[in-house]
Design a protein around this motif. Structure first.
Motif, PDB file in Angstrom:
ATOM      1  N   THR A  50      58.247  -3.931  23.325  1.00 16.13           N
ATOM      2  CA  THR A  50      58.254  -5.290  23.551  1.00 16.13           C
ATOM      3  C   THR A  50      59.625  -4.325  25.113  1.00 16.13           C
ATOM      4  O   THR A  50      60.499  -3.637  24.899  1.00 16.13           O
ATOM      5  CB  THR A  50      59.277  -6.326  23.626  1.00 16.13           C
ATOM      6  N   ASP A 107      64.436  -6.046  16.469  1.00 17.03           N
ATOM      7  CA  ASP A 107      63.412  -7.130  17.266  1.00 17.03           C
ATOM      8  C   ASP A 107      61.934  -6.537  16.504  1.00 17.03           C
ATOM      9  O   ASP A 107      61.188  -7.885  16.444  1.00 17.03           O
ATOM     10  CB  ASP A 107      62.834  -6.800  18.558  1.00 17.03           C
ATOM     11  N   LYS A 113      66.388 -11.342  25.821  1.00 20.30           N
ATOM     12  CA  LYS A 113      66.677 -11.890  24.444  1.00 20.30           C
ATOM     13  C   LYS A 113      67.983 -11.907  23.079  1.00 20.30           C
ATOM     14  O   LYS A 113      68.029 -12.992  22.512  1.00 20.30           O
ATOM     15  CB  LYS A 113      65.868 -11.896  22.793  1.00 20.30           C
ATOM     16  N   TYR A 114      68.674 -10.748  23.322  1.00 18.74           N
ATOM     17  CA  TYR A 114      70.105 -10.656  22.566  1.00 18.74           C
ATOM     18  C   TYR A 114      71.118  -9.906  23.327  1.00 18.74           C
ATOM     19  O   TYR A 114      72.259 -10.825  21.918  1.00 18.74           O
ATOM     20  CB  TYR A 114      69.311  -9.438  21.404  1.00 18.74           C
ATOM     21  N   ARG A 118      66.668  -3.163  19.146  1.00 20.23           N
ATOM     22  CA  ARG A 118      63.982  -3.164  19.226  1.00 20.23           C
ATOM     23  C   ARG A 118      63.894  -3.479  18.507  1.00 20.23           C
ATOM     24  O   ARG A 118      62.944  -3.325  17.459  1.00 20.23           O
ATOM     25  CB  ARG A 118      63.927  -1.812  20.437  1.00 20.23           C
ATOM     26  N   ILE A 176      64.422  -7.812  26.236  1.00 23.98           N
ATOM     27  CA  ILE A 176      65.086  -7.817  24.425  1.00 23.98           C
ATOM     28  C   ILE A 176      66.426  -7.612  24.129  1.00 23.98           C
ATOM     29  O   ILE A 176      67.095  -8.489  24.034  1.00 23.98           O
ATOM     30  CB  ILE A 176      65.027  -6.318  23.950  1.00 23.98           C
TER      31      ILE A 176
END
Lengths: 188, 276, 379
Positions: free
Chosen positions: B3, B41, B11-12, B38, B8
């Motif tokens: 990804t 994930d 998302k985080y 990462r 990433i």
């Protein structure tokens, strides 16, 4: 009833357990009881003491001050924790291990020797000492004491302790009517 | 298929947290944090089941920026807090993010005991050889001879080798990589996360302002290149003496073994106790 | 086993019973005399009830693990004595500012440093109040008997849960090791308080927002309310802040949430105070001697009363001020060099003569020691 008991000896003799048994039996018998202790940093050896107060009223100050019973199983504990007896109080000492010096009327009982002879070197003298006390001055019902002993000692040594307790009672009773131990005054 | 970093981060990272972060330009902590994100994930874990715990120091500021259950504890104490969380609620995924001073100096005793317990916590240590937050004092990993504000004539103490220390204290997974080897670092962290038991990943990182500058190591890029030059895979260290390895960065998996994990063992204790 | 006449328990065992009654499911600790029995008994009992016991590498780790476990939703406790209490100080402050409930039992022993490890003392009263750095509120409870130890342990958990703050239970060696009769209340007989949990949707949750009680609801890690916890001064979301207005409101709320509860938190017991000219104020083991002395003096016809503190901090000054007009002397009876005496003297502001009966050498304060002081005053 109001009784103060001090059990003095060295760490490892089980006198704190003896105090716990006495207090627990007293509670089982419907009395109030408080048990406190004083001990050194050692797990074995060193002077230690257990105080028990049994009363029918609330107990405030929890340490024994005027002993109805003072039991000493070592000289060090005797010297360190000896205090005033209440009127009619009993002084019980191990006849082989404690020199009561000028104390008139000390009941000198060969507790440690009797335990060793009958139960071997590894048996602590605490429960026999409880028997001796009970033989001389019953504080709580024998049944309650015996039940508590059975609950509080290690499972595998219940029988031995019951025997030691009963033997102690006999030794104690035998002493009640005997004349006091000879005073050492004459030697001084 | 990996990804992209951008996805990433989106998302985080915490969208309600005010950026910029506190790290100096060129600092390696962000590279390590990105590697961690990462790796996380790739585990497929949900954000709700992850707890990220840190102590005090530059790297320990990381949790505030990321969208997990996050806990920024006191100096050196990330592992005790993490241990309490994991022991009280074993299904949680507990990760510690810490630095060389936080983890190996003030928290050193907690580190070896967490290793000894083999409790299922993954610890990522950013080792940049220096106390950055307080401005460049020597840490327990500063190499001998290097300069710090509290060792202006050069450090005389021997440094800890954190991954080896963890392994010898009982950690069942211990690895080391660097910010230069960011992909390898990510893969080691992933292995650590998926490992059942105590895992530690040491990430050698650059502190250009507080360490590099004082020791003439050039800009951040040069510092990262230096990591590449000094790195030697553990597979190539056979037969090397301590002295020969001393100035190298030994990378790779230093320890990986299976052993019973603390919360599993304690579940057994509970089961036995409940049946008694 | 339920016994009709109650059972004989040690003070330290009563802590265990109180903790379990209150719902404690996590204990982390490090052995130290005279508190060790608490750890020993819980190591047996907690796993039987599905709880967790862990022996940590030191006292700092112990309180750290407790705070972590509490954040994961467990009611947690640690127990220690002087040296360990000193080590725990930093993280007490962490628990205060991050508003993490937990109970810390300190069975006090004598002296600074290693002191007299097996001798009783009440020397940590001020440390319990001010030991951790920075201005902070704290709740410190105490007890003078085995049944009261049970009662106050449950209260310690209740207050910690209700107010989201570490609560210190300050016992002394006499009470910790003393055995006496106790009848453990049946389930439901004593109130047990659990922390308030958030009910709003997670995206609305602000873990440090003000509420009508001043205490925000607390989500556990893993409950779906992802949030940040830090020892830095933080805003309502839990994120670090140095903005003056956020610092002011955050820090003020830390104090006001406790001060709003003073009437509930400050617990005292009073005896013969209504017509008393002299009040003996005491707590812990010393309060047993104080009561003994008061009973003796009452029997002699002296107008002496007793105030027993069950809460040490916040200091229950309202209990004294009630007798502002009627009382002339207050004698503080304690086993140290006058730590609560100083507090009473401060509160008195000249309204009463303040005296002290102290036992500062690792010995139990006796009724006679108190009588010596009190009789001089009442003469």
């Amino acid at each position: 009833m109001y009784k103060e008991i001090r059990l003095a000896g060295s760490g490892g003799q089980g006198l704190i357990t003896a105090g716990v048994i006495l207090a627990e039996a007293a509670i089982a018998g419907g009395h109030e009881a408080v048990q406190t202790q004083s001990y050194g940093p050692e797990a074995r050896g060193g002077a230690s003491r257990a105080d028990v107060i049994i009363s029918d009223e609330a107990i405030l100050y929890p340490k024994a001050r005027k002993f109805d019973i003072f039991l000493a199983l070592t000289q060090e504990a005797y010297d360190k924790f000896r205090g005033d007896l209440a009127p009619g109080g009993l002084l019980i000492i191990d006849s082989d291990l404690v020199d009561p010096a000028g104390d008139r009327g000390a009941k000198a009982v060969p507790i440690t020797a009797a335990v060793k002879k009958n139960f071997g070197e590894r048996m602590p003298p605490n429960v026999m000492a409880l028997g001796v006390i009970h033989g001389m001055m019953p504080l709580v019902a024998e049944r309650k004491l015996l039940d508590t002993v059975k609950n509080r000692v290690p499972q595998k040594s219940v029988d031995k302790n019951v025997k030691a307790f009963k033997m102690g009672i006999k030794m104690g009773k035998a002493f009640v009517d005997q004349p006091a131990a000879p005073s050492n005054d004459a030697d001084l | 298929m990996t990804t992209p970093n951008r996805i990433i981060l989106d998302k985080y990272l915490r969208h309600n947290k005010k950026f910029p972060h506190i790290w100096c330009p060129g600092c390696g902590i962000g590279i390590v944090l990105a590697a961690l994100l990462r790796a996380i994930d790739r585990t497929g874990w949900t954000k709700d089941e992850i707890v990220l715990v840190s102590g005090i120091g530059c790297s320990s500021r990381a949790p505030v920026y990321v969208d997990f259950n996050t806990l920024h504890t006191a100096h050196g104490r990330a592992l005790p807090f993490a241990t309490g969380i994991k022991a009280a609620r074993p299904p949680l995924k507990v990760i510690v993010f810490t630095g060389d001073g936080d983890c190996a100096a003030i928290g050193g005793n907690h580190l070896i005991h967490a290793c000894r317990r083999n409790i299922d916590i993954t610890t990522v240590v950013v080792n940049n050889y220096i106390y950055g937050m307080t401005g460049g004092q020597q840490s327990p990993t500063t190499p001998e001879g290097m300069k710090a504000t509290t060792a202006t004539r050069g450090v005389i103490d021997q440094p800890f080798h954190i991954a080896e220390l963890a392994a010898s204290a009982g950690a069942t997974f211990a690895a080391r990589s660097t910010t230069y080897h960011a992909k390898e670092l990510e893969s080691f962290i992933l292995k650590g996360l998926e490992h059942k038991g105590f895992s530690l990943v040491e990430a050698i990182s650059q502190a250009p302002v507080c360490f590099g500058r004082r020791n003439g190591m050039g800009d951040p890029v040069e510092m990262v290149k230096r990591e590449k030059e000094l790195a030697i895979p553990i597979s190539k260290t056979a037969g090397m003496t301590f002295e020969e390895k001393k100035d190298k960065i030994v990378t790779g998996i230093i320890e990986e073994r299976e052993a019973q994990e603390w919360t599993d063992l304690y579940a057994g204790v509970k089961k036995t106790a409940g049946e008694e | 086993m339920k016994k009709k006449n109650g059972q004989l328990l040690q003070g330290n065992e009563a802590v265990v019973e109180g903790a379990l009654y209150a719902g404690c499911s996590f204990y982390a600790g490090y052995p130290i005399t005279p508190s060790t029995e608490i750890a020993e008994v819980l190591s047996v009992k907690l796993p039987e009830r599905g709880g967790t016991f862990i022996q940590m590498e030191d006292e700092i780790a112990s309180i750290g693990a407790c705070l972590g476990a509490s954040l994961a939703g467990a009611k947690s406790m640690t127990a220690t004595s002087g040296p360990g209490f000193s080590l725990m100080q930093e993280l007490i402050g962490y628990g205060v500012i991050s508003e993490i409930p937990m109970v810390l039992v300190n069975v006090m022993r004598f002296g600074p440093s290693t002191g007299l490890p097996t001798s009783p003392s009440q020397g940590d009263v001020m440390q319990a109040r001010w030991g951790t750095h920075g201005d902070h509120p704290i709740i410190v409870l105490t007890a003078d008997s085995v049944p009261e130890t049970f009662e106050m342990t449950v209260k310690a958990f209740n207050f910690s849960e209700k107010y989201r703050i570490p609560v210190i239970l300050l016992l002394d060696e006499v009470v910790g090791h003393m055995r006496e009769k106790i009848t453990i209340p049946a389930e439901g007989e004593v109130k047990v308080v659990d922390r308030l949990k958030p009910e709003m949707p997670p995206e609305w949750y602000a873990p440090y927002a003000d509420t009508n009680t001043g205490v925000p609801p607390m989500a556990a890690f893993g409950d779906g309310y992802r949030h940040h916890v830090t020892g830095l001064v933080h805003d309502a979301q839990g994120f670090p802040t140095a903005k003056p207005e956020e610092v002011v409101s955050g820090m003020d709320r830390l104090f006001s949430k406790i001060s709003r509860g003073f009437s509930e938190v400050c617990i005292t017991e009073e005896l013969y105070c209504d017509d008393a000219k002299t009040i003996i104020l005491s707590y812990g083991a010393a309060a047993r001697s104080a009561r003994d002395a008061v009973e003796t003096m009452r029997a002699d016809g002296e107008k002496v009363g007793l105030i027993k503190l069950k809460t040490l901090w916040p200091f229950p000054k309202a209990a004294l001020e009630k007798y502002e007009k009627s009382v002339e002397n207050i004698i503080v009876a304690e086993m140290n060099r006058g730590q609560i005496y100083r507090e009473v003297w401060r509160v008195a502001r000249g309204r009463w003569q303040v005296g002290k009966a102290l036992a500062p050498y690792g010995n139990m304060l006796t009724p006679d020691m108190i009588l010596d002081v009190a009789r001089k005053v009442t003469k």
